[in-house]
Design a protein around this motif. Structure first.
Motif, PDB file in Angstrom:
ATOM      1  N   ARG A 153      -2.125   9.531 -27.846  1.00 18.06           N
ATOM      2  CA  ARG A 153      -3.137  10.312 -28.185  1.00 18.06           C
ATOM      3  C   ARG A 153      -2.982  10.646 -26.270  1.00 18.06           C
ATOM      4  O   ARG A 153      -2.840  12.212 -25.953  1.00 18.06           O
ATOM      5  CB  ARG A 153      -4.486  10.991 -28.359  1.00 18.06           C
ATOM      6  CG  ARG A 153      -4.282  10.758 -30.215  1.00 18.06           C
ATOM      7  CD  ARG A 153      -5.654  11.021 -30.671  1.00 18.06           C
ATOM      8  NE  ARG A 153      -5.765  11.798 -31.979  1.00 18.06           N
ATOM      9  CZ  ARG A 153      -6.113  11.734 -32.732  1.00 18.06           C
ATOM     10  NH1 ARG A 153      -7.999  12.337 -32.260  1.00 18.06           N
ATOM     11  NH2 ARG A 153      -6.394  12.387 -33.873  1.00 18.06           N
ATOM     12  N   SER A 154      -3.121   9.552 -25.381  1.00 17.51           N
ATOM     13  CA  SER A 154      -3.382   9.573 -24.615  1.00 17.51           C
ATOM     14  C   SER A 154      -2.021  10.770 -23.367  1.00 17.51           C
ATOM     15  O   SER A 154      -2.397  10.817 -21.774  1.00 17.51           O
ATOM     16  CB  SER A 154      -2.811   8.569 -23.905  1.00 17.51           C
ATOM     17  OG  SER A 154      -2.081   7.127 -24.354  1.00 17.51           O
ATOM     18  N   LEU A 155      -0.552  10.724 -24.330  1.00 13.97           N
ATOM     19  CA  LEU A 155      -0.088  11.050 -23.882  1.00 13.97           C
ATOM     20  C   LEU A 155       0.236  12.608 -23.953  1.00 13.97           C
ATOM     21  O   LEU A 155       0.538  12.954 -23.423  1.00 13.97           O
ATOM     22  CB  LEU A 155       1.358  10.672 -24.440  1.00 13.97           C
ATOM     23  CG  LEU A 155       1.924   9.107 -24.219  1.00 13.97           C
ATOM     24  CD1 LEU A 155       3.151   9.599 -25.655  1.00 13.97           C
ATOM     25  CD2 LEU A 155       2.553   9.511 -23.538  1.00 13.97           C
ATOM     26  N   LEU A 156      -1.470  13.158 -24.405  1.00 10.13           N
ATOM     27  CA  LEU A 156      -1.200  14.506 -23.804  1.00 10.13           C
ATOM     28  C   LEU A 156      -1.367  14.772 -21.789  1.00 10.13           C
ATOM     29  O   LEU A 156      -1.149  15.890 -21.775  1.00 10.13           O
ATOM     30  CB  LEU A 156      -2.954  14.787 -24.344  1.00 10.13           C
ATOM     31  CG  LEU A 156      -3.679  16.525 -24.230  1.00 10.13           C
ATOM     32  CD1 LEU A 156      -2.249  17.435 -24.980  1.00 10.13           C
ATOM     33  CD2 LEU A 156      -4.888  16.510 -24.674  1.00 10.13           C
ATOM     34  N   SER A 157      -2.056  13.331 -21.751  1.00  7.40           N
ATOM     35  CA  SER A 157      -1.799  13.859 -20.110  1.00  7.40           C
ATOM     36  C   SER A 157       0.202  13.894 -19.207  1.00  7.40           C
ATOM     37  O   SER A 157      -0.011  14.730 -18.802  1.00  7.40           O
ATOM     38  CB  SER A 157      -2.185  12.324 -19.028  1.00  7.40           C
ATOM     39  OG  SER A 157      -2.298  11.599 -19.757  1.00  7.40           O
ATOM     40  N   THR A 158       1.202  13.259 -20.113  1.00  2.00           N
ATOM     41  CA  THR A 158       2.166  13.797 -20.078  1.00  2.00           C
ATOM     42  C   THR A 158       2.460  15.017 -20.094  1.00  2.00           C
ATOM     43  O   THR A 158       2.862  15.518 -19.492  1.00  2.00           O
ATOM     44  CB  THR A 158       2.486  12.767 -20.527  1.00  2.00           C
ATOM     45  OG1 THR A 158       2.953  11.250 -20.145  1.00  2.00           O
ATOM     46  CG2 THR A 158       4.498  13.772 -20.548  1.00  2.00           C
ATOM     47  N   ILE A 159       1.987  15.818 -21.372  1.00  2.46           N
ATOM     48  CA  ILE A 159       1.971  16.827 -21.571  1.00  2.46           C
ATOM     49  C   ILE A 159       2.005  17.926 -20.645  1.00  2.46           C
ATOM     50  O   ILE A 159       2.192  18.611 -19.752  1.00  2.46           O
ATOM     51  CB  ILE A 159       1.873  17.422 -22.775  1.00  2.46           C
ATOM     52  CG1 ILE A 159       2.479  17.148 -24.253  1.00  2.46           C
ATOM     53  CG2 ILE A 159       1.929  18.836 -23.636  1.00  2.46           C
ATOM     54  CD1 ILE A 159       4.146  16.507 -24.610  1.00  2.46           C
ATOM     55  N   GLU A 160       0.281  17.835 -20.025  1.00  2.00           N
ATOM     56  CA  GLU A 160      -0.332  18.776 -18.929  1.00  2.00           C
ATOM     57  C   GLU A 160       0.395  19.080 -17.894  1.00  2.00           C
ATOM     58  O   GLU A 160       1.153  19.324 -16.975  1.00  2.00           O
ATOM     59  CB  GLU A 160      -1.560  18.199 -19.803  1.00  2.00           C
ATOM     60  CG  GLU A 160      -2.480  18.373 -20.581  1.00  2.00           C
ATOM     61  CD  GLU A 160      -3.488  18.348 -20.119  1.00  2.00           C
ATOM     62  OE1 GLU A 160      -4.097  17.151 -19.950  1.00  2.00           O
ATOM     63  OE2 GLU A 160      -4.479  18.593 -20.759  1.00  2.00           O
ATOM     64  N   CYS A 161       1.071  17.503 -17.061  1.00  2.30           N
ATOM     65  CA  CYS A 161       1.751  17.311 -16.161  1.00  2.30           C
ATOM     66  C   CYS A 161       3.063  17.748 -16.306  1.00  2.30           C
ATOM     67  O   CYS A 161       3.344  18.625 -15.075  1.00  2.30           O
ATOM     68  CB  CYS A 161       1.775  15.367 -15.882  1.00  2.30           C
ATOM     69  SG  CYS A 161       2.654  14.821 -14.511  1.00  2.30           S
ATOM     70  N   LEU A 162       3.677  17.861 -17.165  1.00  5.10           N
ATOM     71  CA  LEU A 162       5.504  18.685 -17.270  1.00  5.10           C
ATOM     72  C   LEU A 162       4.687  20.095 -17.047  1.00  5.10           C
ATOM     73  O   LEU A 162       5.776  21.008 -16.696  1.00  5.10           O
ATOM     74  CB  LEU A 162       5.696  18.358 -18.773  1.00  5.10           C
ATOM     75  CG  LEU A 162       6.780  16.684 -18.593  1.00  5.10           C
ATOM     76  CD1 LEU A 162       6.656  16.610 -20.542  1.00  5.10           C
ATOM     77  CD2 LEU A 162       7.279  16.746 -17.614  1.00  5.10           C
ATOM     78  N   TYR A 163       3.798  20.561 -17.612  1.00  2.10           N
ATOM     79  CA  TYR A 163       3.930  22.112 -17.557  1.00  2.10           C
ATOM     80  C   TYR A 163       3.250  22.126 -16.560  1.00  2.10           C
ATOM     81  O   TYR A 163       3.506  23.421 -16.441  1.00  2.10           O
ATOM     82  CB  TYR A 163       2.495  22.500 -18.852  1.00  2.10           C
ATOM     83  CG  TYR A 163       2.579  23.865 -19.110  1.00  2.10           C
ATOM     84  CD1 TYR A 163       3.105  24.295 -19.464  1.00  2.10           C
ATOM     85  CD2 TYR A 163       1.342  24.373 -18.656  1.00  2.10           C
ATOM     86  CE1 TYR A 163       2.588  25.933 -20.366  1.00  2.10           C
ATOM     87  CE2 TYR A 163       1.119  25.480 -18.185  1.00  2.10           C
ATOM     88  CZ  TYR A 163       2.315  26.308 -19.227  1.00  2.10           C
ATOM     89  OH  TYR A 163       1.721  28.044 -19.413  1.00  2.10           O
ATOM     90  N   LYS A 164       2.685  21.169 -15.983  1.00  3.41           N
ATOM     91  CA  LYS A 164       1.345  22.000 -14.634  1.00  3.41           C
ATOM     92  C   LYS A 164       2.752  21.840 -13.319  1.00  3.41           C
ATOM     93  O   LYS A 164       2.786  22.781 -12.992  1.00  3.41           O
ATOM     94  CB  LYS A 164       0.966  21.100 -13.865  1.00  3.41           C
ATOM     95  CG  LYS A 164       0.189  21.414 -12.725  1.00  3.41           C
ATOM     96  CD  LYS A 164      -0.255  20.140 -12.202  1.00  3.41           C
ATOM     97  CE  LYS A 164      -0.965  20.665 -10.795  1.00  3.41           C
ATOM     98  NZ  LYS A 164      -1.802  18.933 -10.227  1.00  3.41           N
TER      99      LYS A 164
END
Length: 214
Positions: free
Chosen positions: A32-43
């Motif tokens: 679940r910590s990979l949510l930060s990766t998703i947010e980074c890519l989107y940003k």
């Protein structure tokens, strides 16, 4: 069957779907910590902001991390390994190009990378030491202790892989500067920045090792 956005998808659509369904779906497949990766890519990829070479390299690392996490579930008919290979090729090409560009810009990028590494190490330490609401919710939602343990193993693997990727990155920088064909007087400061970065990384890895020992 139930999706926030229907296909065909753009990259922005996909990342929005990841964020929308993360807790209910994807968080059970990958850490679940990979949510930060998703947010980074989107940003950085979906908001129209300009991206410098240092940020591109971070985005490629985050993409590799995400693809690696999903590879534990399936190879998706060979699509995932192919995607990983392409992202990795882009990453290697960018690293080689940056190694060839010696100057103040490259030196600044490397300093920024060291700062990002230090910030990430602090964040990971805080996440590991501070019990939070999300962790307690995860315990309630997990169907069994076996699944919870498996997810924890994936999270640990993700942290260690991040450390290894950073070691690899700085090692490439250093060995490129050791090449007699490329070493110049102006390259010295960049070499020293990379060496100092490895020293900071060594301290972070020692913290991880001590945590594992405990």
């Amino acid at each position: 069957q139930i999706l926030y956005l229907k296909p065909p998808w753009t990259l922005a659509n996909l990342l929005k779907c990841y964020k929308k369904h993360w807790m209910a779906v994807f968080g059970y497949v990958v850490p679940r910590s990979l949510l930060s990766t998703i947010e980074c890519l989107y940003k950085h990829l979906c908001t129209g902001k300009p991206v410098d070479s240092s940020t591109v390299r971070i985005l490629l690392q985050e993409s590799k991390k995400l693809l690696h996490a999903f590879s534990s579930r399936s190879d998706y008919n060979g699509v995932l390994p192919q995607a990983y290979a392409e992202v990795n090729k882009l990453y290697q090409t960018l690293t080689e190009v940056r190694g060839a560009l010696v100057g103040s810009d490259s030196e600044q990028d490397l300093s920024e990378d060291i700062m990002v590494l230090s910030e990430n190490a602090v964040c990971e330490k805080m996440e590991a030491m501070t019990p939070n609401l999300q962790n307690s919710e995860e315990k309630k939602l997990q169907p069994s202790s076996h699944v919870a343990q498996e997810n924890r193993h994936q999270e640990i693997w993700s942290v260690l892989e991040g450390a290894w990727n950073t070691i690899n990155l700085y090692s490439i920088e250093i060995f490129q500067k050791l090449d007699p064909n490329t070493v110049t007087v102006t390259a010295k400061s960049l070499f020293e920045e990379a060496f100092l970065g490895l020293q900071k990384l060594l301290a972070a890895v020692n913290d991880i090792r001590e945590g594992i020992s405990r």
